[in-house]
Write an enzyme that holds these catalytic residues in place. Structure first.
Site, PDB file in Angstrom:
ATOM      1  N   ARG A   3       0.727  -1.288  -0.085  1.00 53.82           N
ATOM      2  CA  ARG A   3       0.153  -0.087  -0.093  1.00 53.82           C
ATOM      3  C   ARG A   3       0.821   1.034  -0.056  1.00 53.82           C
ATOM      4  NH1 ARG A   3      -3.018  -3.556  -0.274  1.00 53.82           N
ATOM      5  NH2 ARG A   3      -5.078  -3.769   0.287  1.00 53.82           N
ATOM      6  N   SER A  47     -10.560  -0.397   3.681  1.00 59.02           N
ATOM      7  CA  SER A  47      -9.582  -0.605   4.947  1.00 59.02           C
ATOM      8  C   SER A  47      -9.367   0.697   5.320  1.00 59.02           C
ATOM      9  CB  SER A  47      -8.481  -1.585   4.508  1.00 59.02           C
ATOM     10  OG  SER A  47      -8.623  -2.614   3.893  1.00 59.02           O
ATOM     11  N   GLU A  66      -4.558   3.696   6.505  1.00 57.04           N
ATOM     12  CA  GLU A  66      -4.269   3.504   5.117  1.00 57.04           C
ATOM     13  C   GLU A  66      -4.869   5.046   4.410  1.00 57.04           C
ATOM     14  OE1 GLU A  66      -6.027   1.934   1.804  1.00 57.04           O
ATOM     15  OE2 GLU A  66      -5.551   0.030   2.721  1.00 57.04           O
TER      16      GLU A  66
HETATM   17  N1  EPU Z   1     -10.152 -10.319  11.001  1.00 58.00           N
HETATM   18  C1  EPU Z   1     -10.501 -10.224  11.919  1.00 58.00           C
HETATM   19  N2  EPU Z   1     -11.546  -9.659  12.076  1.00 58.00           N
HETATM   20  C2  EPU Z   1     -12.150  -8.619  11.341  1.00 58.00           C
HETATM   21  C3  EPU Z   1     -11.344  -8.609   9.984  1.00 58.00           C
HETATM   22  C4  EPU Z   1     -10.475  -9.631   9.570  1.00 58.00           C
HETATM   23  O1  EPU Z   1     -10.309 -11.190  12.831  1.00 58.00           O
HETATM   24  O2  EPU Z   1     -13.314  -8.041  11.571  1.00 58.00           O
HETATM   25  C5  EPU Z   1      -8.886 -11.194  10.544  1.00 58.00           C
HETATM   26  C6  EPU Z   1      -9.250 -12.720  10.369  1.00 58.00           C
HETATM   27  O3  EPU Z   1      -8.134 -13.481  10.579  1.00 58.00           O
HETATM   28  C7  EPU Z   1      -9.101 -12.813   8.823  1.00 58.00           C
HETATM   29  C8  EPU Z   1      -7.909 -11.835   8.535  1.00 58.00           C
HETATM   30  O4  EPU Z   1      -8.053 -10.874   9.638  1.00 58.00           O
HETATM   31  O5  EPU Z   1      -8.812 -14.145   8.123  1.00 58.00           O
HETATM   32  C9  EPU Z   1      -7.851 -11.263   7.069  1.00 58.00           C
HETATM   33  O6  EPU Z   1      -9.217 -10.726   6.745  1.00 58.00           O
HETATM   34  P1  EPU Z   1      -9.460 -10.353   5.307  1.00 58.00           P
HETATM   35  O7  EPU Z   1      -9.198 -11.321   4.595  1.00 58.00           O
HETATM   36  O8  EPU Z   1     -11.021  -9.696   5.590  1.00 58.00           O
HETATM   37  O9  EPU Z   1      -8.397  -9.107   4.859  1.00 58.00           O
HETATM   38  P2  EPU Z   1      -7.792  -7.928   5.444  1.00 58.00           P
HETATM   39  O10 EPU Z   1      -6.252  -8.035   5.859  1.00 58.00           O
HETATM   40  O11 EPU Z   1      -8.426  -7.445   6.696  1.00 58.00           O
HETATM   41  C10 EPU Z   1      -6.802  -6.906   3.349  1.00 58.00           C
HETATM   42  C11 EPU Z   1      -6.711  -5.789   2.383  1.00 58.00           C
HETATM   43  C12 EPU Z   1      -8.017  -5.376   1.888  1.00 58.00           C
HETATM   44  C13 EPU Z   1      -8.247  -6.659   1.211  1.00 58.00           C
HETATM   45  C14 EPU Z   1      -8.436  -8.215   1.710  1.00 58.00           C
HETATM   46  C15 EPU Z   1      -8.223  -9.122   0.751  1.00 58.00           C
HETATM   47  C16 EPU Z   1      -5.341  -4.153   3.707  1.00 58.00           C
HETATM   48  C17 EPU Z   1      -5.224  -3.109   4.630  1.00 58.00           C
HETATM   49  N3  EPU Z   1      -6.356  -4.565   3.554  1.00 58.00           N
HETATM   50  O12 EPU Z   1      -7.738  -6.718   4.290  1.00 58.00           O
HETATM   51  O13 EPU Z   1      -8.038  -4.371   0.981  1.00 58.00           O
HETATM   52  O14 EPU Z   1      -9.525  -6.552   0.119  1.00 58.00           O
HETATM   53  O15 EPU Z   1      -6.956  -8.040   2.482  1.00 58.00           O
HETATM   54  O16 EPU Z   1      -7.090  -9.303   0.138  1.00 58.00           O
HETATM   55  O17 EPU Z   1      -4.203  -4.559   3.344  1.00 58.00           O
HETATM   56  C18 EPU Z   1      -8.423  -1.954   1.156  1.00 58.00           C
HETATM   57  O18 EPU Z   1      -7.298  -1.973   1.076  1.00 58.00           O
HETATM   58  O19 EPU Z   1      -9.158  -1.208   1.282  1.00 58.00           O
HETATM   59  C19 EPU Z   1      -8.931  -3.412   1.335  1.00 58.00           C
HETATM   60  C20 EPU Z   1     -10.029  -3.645   1.477  1.00 58.00           C
END
Ligand code: EPU
Length: 336
Positions: free
Chosen positions: A161, A236, A332
């Site tokens: 990012r 995010s 972010e």
């Molecule tokens: N999780 C929780 N609680 C929550 C959300 C997430 O415990 O409320 C934990 C879970 O263990 C889950 C893990 O976080 O398995 C990962 O969650 P998720 O797959 O939803 O992805 P993320 O890491 O929260 C990132 C990106 C997203 C992108 C997704 C999928 C960043 C800041 N965000 O989110 O990007 O869509 O992975 O690849 O890196 C964005 O940048 O706006 C965005 C939406």
């Protein structure tokens, strides 16, 4: 070319914050952009889809909305094409166009809000793919010299990012076009992330193509992330923090199941959504803002929120995560 005064930015930011711009201009061509520069009332803000910014006050200078359009195949190779995209195109429209043409590489980036020109600024990424994986080069107008310049991939210094446009290049360039390298055959499908295979299975797809993956990603995102047209948000709000392994080991003493991803150099990435959820914020509403019930990493505007309110919530979350875990989350989203 008409510069408008006192323009509401409400329709131009996906958080739905009611800020105003002192001056506002839509830019449809590079000539228009060049002509506007001497008349630019500082500070200058270049707006794409407005999907990664939080206005915490009125904008006292000129807002230029990038409306540079056009998608064209620039070069053809045996198994790839280079596609040049006007920076003002909507990113998801570009993905859908590519899928229709049978061009692969960005299907995992389906439904990310924002414009094509903003995509390299934060090296958008999702479901195992980042923009840098398909990026060839971008063209930008240097706002200091008025000259068009080209940035190849190395010059963009892409990170998680992150890019040069968030550091030395910040505020200096207006990105005018982005060129991507997409596959026309021998597509490299990325299915390993999270729910993709499960979703494809539930769709009854056994041998997925790029259109199926795009459809699966659209389903996953729609089920987890709020639609900005209905509930204001910027995706995010925070980055997932990258920390030394020792920090994770400490957390694991209390939370043996703490999710994490391995990084090079004995570092790990911990999902910020998990940290925020452990602090009790998930689904919590504070005034007109809140932490989204299905994904704690997303802050939302339930209607009528001010930028200040969202910012206060963000800092309350940062402080509480820091107190509990000793990790300071970084936004972010651009707070202006
Ligand atoms: N999780 C929780 N609680 C929550 C959300 C997430 O415990 O409320 C934990 C879970 O263990 C889950 C893990 O976080 O398995 C990962 O969650 P998720 O797959 O939803 O992805 P993320 O890491 O929260 C990132 C990106 C997203 C992108 C997704 C999928 C960043 C800041 N965000 O989110 O990007 O869509 O992975 O690849 O890196 C964005 O940048 O706006 C965005 C939406």
């Amino acid at each position: 070319m008409t510069i408008r005064e006192n323009v509401s930015l409400l329709p131009y930011n996906t958080f739905g914050i009611p800020a105003q711009a002192a001056y506002f201009l839509d830019i449809h061509s590079i000539d228009e952009l060049r002509a506007a520069l001497p008349r630019a009332t500082l500070p200058l803000l270049i707006l794409g889809g407005g999907s990664n910014m939080l206005f915490t006050q009125h904008w006292p200078g000129l807002v230029l909305r990038n409306r540079l359009r056009g998608i064209e195949v620039q070069r053809r190779f045996r198994h790839r094409v280079w596609v040049r995209i006007g920076a003002g195109e909507t990113w998801h429209d570009v993905v859908q166009w590519a899928v229709r043409q049978g061009f692969g590489g960005i299907e995992n980036l389906s439904l990310i809000p924002g414009s094509a020109g903003a995509a390299p600024v934060q090296n958008i990424g999702a479901y195992g793919v980042e923009l840098k994986d398909v990026f060839v080069q971008l063209e930008a107008l240097d706002l200091q010299s008025g000259r068009l310049v080209v940035f190849r991939r190395a010059a963009c210094r892409f990170g998680y990012r992150d890019s040069v446009f968030k550091h030395e290049g910040k505020g200096r360039y207006c990105i005018t076009a982005v060129t991507l390298s997409l596959s026309t055959s021998r597509h490299q499908l990325r299915l390993s992330y999270g729910d993709i295979t499960r979703t494809l299975h539930s769709m009854g797809v056994e041998r997925p193509g790029i259109a199926d993956i795009s459809e699966a990603i659209i389903r996953i995102r729609s089920s987890k992330l709020p639609d900005p047209a209905r509930i204001g948000n910027c995706g995010s709000f925070f980055k997932n923090p990258e920390v030394e392994r020792g920090v994770l080991v400490q957390i694991q003493q209390h939370y043996p199941q703490a999710p994490h991803y391995e990084l090079p150099g004995d570092r790990v990435k911990i999902p910020a959504g998990w940290l925020i959820e452990q602090c009790g914020w998930k689904g919590k509403r504070v005034g007109n803002t809140g932490c989204y019930e299905k994904q704690a990493l997303v802050l939302v505007n339930y209607g009528g929120a001010t930028g200040e309110e969202v910012k206060n919530l963000a800092f309350a979350i940062i402080d509480s995560v820091e107190q509990r875990f000793g990790i300071r989350l970084e936004p972010e989203v651009n707070m202006l």
